[in-house]
Design a protein around this motif. Structure first.
Motif, PDB file in Angstrom:
ATOM      1  N   SER A   3     -37.322  37.309  40.969  1.00  0.00           N
ATOM      2  CA  SER A   3     -37.338  38.507  40.135  1.00  0.00           C
ATOM      3  C   SER A   3     -36.995  39.749  40.949  1.00  0.00           C
ATOM      4  O   SER A   3     -36.828  40.829  40.390  1.00  0.00           O
ATOM      5  N   SER A  25     -32.369  33.727  44.339  1.00  0.00           N
ATOM      6  CA  SER A  25     -31.365  33.351  43.348  1.00  0.00           C
ATOM      7  C   SER A  25     -31.754  33.936  42.002  1.00  0.00           C
ATOM      8  O   SER A  25     -32.938  34.157  41.724  1.00  0.00           O
ATOM      9  N   ALA A  26     -30.753  34.196  41.153  1.00  0.00           N
ATOM     10  CA  ALA A  26     -30.981  34.743  39.811  1.00  0.00           C
ATOM     11  C   ALA A  26     -30.919  33.618  38.796  1.00  0.00           C
ATOM     12  O   ALA A  26     -29.976  32.830  38.773  1.00  0.00           O
ATOM     13  N   TYR A  27     -31.911  33.562  37.941  1.00  0.00           N
ATOM     14  CA  TYR A  27     -32.083  32.450  36.999  1.00  0.00           C
ATOM     15  C   TYR A  27     -31.362  32.686  35.686  1.00  0.00           C
ATOM     16  O   TYR A  27     -31.360  33.791  35.156  1.00  0.00           O
ATOM     17  N   LYS A  81     -25.891  39.891  37.256  1.00  0.00           N
ATOM     18  CA  LYS A  81     -26.697  39.453  38.401  1.00  0.00           C
ATOM     19  C   LYS A  81     -25.907  39.564  39.703  1.00  0.00           C
ATOM     20  O   LYS A  81     -26.472  39.888  40.758  1.00  0.00           O
ATOM     21  N   ALA A 141     -25.963  43.100  40.598  1.00  0.00           N
ATOM     22  CA  ALA A 141     -27.274  43.514  41.094  1.00  0.00           C
ATOM     23  C   ALA A 141     -27.490  43.133  42.552  1.00  0.00           C
ATOM     24  O   ALA A 141     -28.428  43.622  43.195  1.00  0.00           O
ATOM     25  N   TYR A 174     -27.449  39.649  43.753  1.00  0.00           N
ATOM     26  CA  TYR A 174     -27.964  38.297  44.014  1.00  0.00           C
ATOM     27  C   TYR A 174     -26.897  37.447  44.689  1.00  0.00           C
ATOM     28  O   TYR A 174     -25.753  37.381  44.213  1.00  0.00           O
ATOM     29  N   ILE A 193     -26.566  32.286  42.067  1.00  0.00           N
ATOM     30  CA  ILE A 193     -26.923  32.209  40.653  1.00  0.00           C
ATOM     31  C   ILE A 193     -27.466  30.810  40.396  1.00  0.00           C
ATOM     32  O   ILE A 193     -26.843  29.812  40.790  1.00  0.00           O
TER      33      ILE A 193
END
Length: 403
Positions: free
Chosen positions: A76, A87-89, A153, A156, A158, A161
């Protein structure tokens, strides 16, 4: 990058990557998914237990896992301790925006909704009616998915992914969609469905190609089950940079693998262990790790050390005990690096020697294994000493130190 052709009306094509990804893993070589030098990927330690964190949104002070965690699944925040790669979920086959309800889709993009074989039942994942399943073969859907969920993401910051609930078997019963009022069949709706598997591999190839072109890594939770065809799994794993295995060796909550089911899962895990960054999630049958039995914890740790290579990571927690950081003494076990490959002992157990100890797993559901130990006195994870022979009950694991 252009979108790959869609697969409709049961017409399939065997994409080149399907063969080459699996062949590369079988041959012990890497694919382009693992060779991009610009990617920021986890770098697990060669000894001890390399760990992953499953979500971090309920960890108020992430420094608690500094030096312990190499990879955060579904981070988060980008603010992580040194060495912990976030990692981005996002779900792999669903719209991740809760405002895009089924009614919204019916009004705006009715041809994007995925249905089951009866043509009326939406192919909801796990019965969850919040996130609408979408036709990921549709080029317009791919563009929408990328622009809505992936690109923000990346913007942002990250580096990876993470795509959830990737199934190479048709576990959600997908069968087709509507083009206006016309039903367009795509898959049989059966769990074993080669057309579905090829479509999923094509989707993963599309995503990994775009991500790598942007210098971004790809992680995926790729589900193992009795319906899996191993070549499909190998192809899927060969397309990602971090393979997340939510089933681990504890079957994702209810029980341990054993007998032939253990053999199948273990052999696959050993096959990819040295080639692919791999996070295995092991959930105990208890609500929390703190209340789990010592036997459950020993089983998870012993199995991890049995198949472990440097790319292997593990998470251990209670039933669904994600989002928080959990710990126990066994997760701090360090018997050095492996000094030999795993072997099948005459007793029926598997063993593996390390610099400063050994790990043992009896995967039989019925038979006790009596293992003759190397000379010397050995100490298990709970301080008990043993020498000569170790009697292992069915479906058990043990880690011994000779320090």
């Amino acid at each position: 990058m252009s979108d790959a052709p869609r697969i409709t009306h049961g017409i399939t094509r065997r994409s080149l990557f399907v063969g080459t990804a699996a062949a590369a893993l079988l041959a012990g070589t890497t694919t382009s998914a693992h060779a991009a030098p610009s990617l920021t990927l986890p770098d697990p330690p060669a000894d001890a237990i390399a760990r992953g964190q499953v979500f971090d949104n309920q960890v108020p002070d992430r420094s608690v896992y500094a030096g312990l965690v190499s990879f955060v699944w579904g981070a988060s925040s980008l603010a992580q301790p040194a060495g912990a790669v976030p990692s981005a979920y996002m779900p792999a086959f669903r719209d991740f925006d809760q405002t895009h309800t089924l009614a919204w889709y019916q009004a705006n993009h009715p041809d994007w909704i995925a249905y089951k074989a009866d043509g009326t039942t939406v192919a909801w994942e796990f019965g969850n009616t919040t996130y609408v399943p979408i036709d990921f073969q549709n080029p317009d859907v791919r563009t929408f998915y990328w622009n809505s969920f992936v690109q923000p993401k990346i913007d942002a910051g990250y580096p990876i992914i993470a795509f959830d609930n990737v199934l190479t078997f048709n576990g959600y019963g997908n069968a087709g969609h509507y083009d206006g009022t016309q039903w367009v069949p795509q898959y049989s709706g059966d769990r074993v469905d080669d057309v579905w598997a090829e479509a999923v591999l094509d989707w993963l190839s599309y995503l990994s190609g775009r991500l790598h072109a942007a210098g971004i890594g790809m992680a995926a939770n790729i589900t193992w089950s009795a319906s899996v065809k191993v070549p499909d799994m190998l192809s899927a794993v060969g397309l990602v940079d971090v393979y997340v295995d939510e089933q681990g060796l504890t079957v994702h909550r209810p029980e341990n693998y054993n007998d032939s089911a253990w053999d199948n899962k273990y052999n696959f895990t050993r096959q990819i262990a040295g080639q692919t960054l791999h996070l295995a999630i092991n959930e105990t049958t208890e609500e929390t790790l703190a209340t789990a039995t010592q036997a459950q914890i020993d089983w998870a740790v012993a199995n991890y050390l049995l198949y472990r290579e440097q790319k292997s990571m593990m998470a251990l927690c209670g039933v669904g005990e994600y989002h928080v950081f959990v710990d126990c003494p066994q997760l701090h076990t360090n018997i050095g690096t492996p000094s030999a490959a795993p072997v099948l002992d005459a007793s029926g157990a598997y063993t593996r020697l390390y610099q400063h100890g050994m790990t043992l797993v009896n995967r039989s559901s019925t038979a006790t294994a009596v293992v003759t130990l190397p000379a010397g006195t050995w100490t298990d994870l709970h301080g008990a000493t043993v020498s000569g022979q170790l009697s292992m009950p069915p479906n058990s694991g043990s880690v011994l130190s000779n320090l």
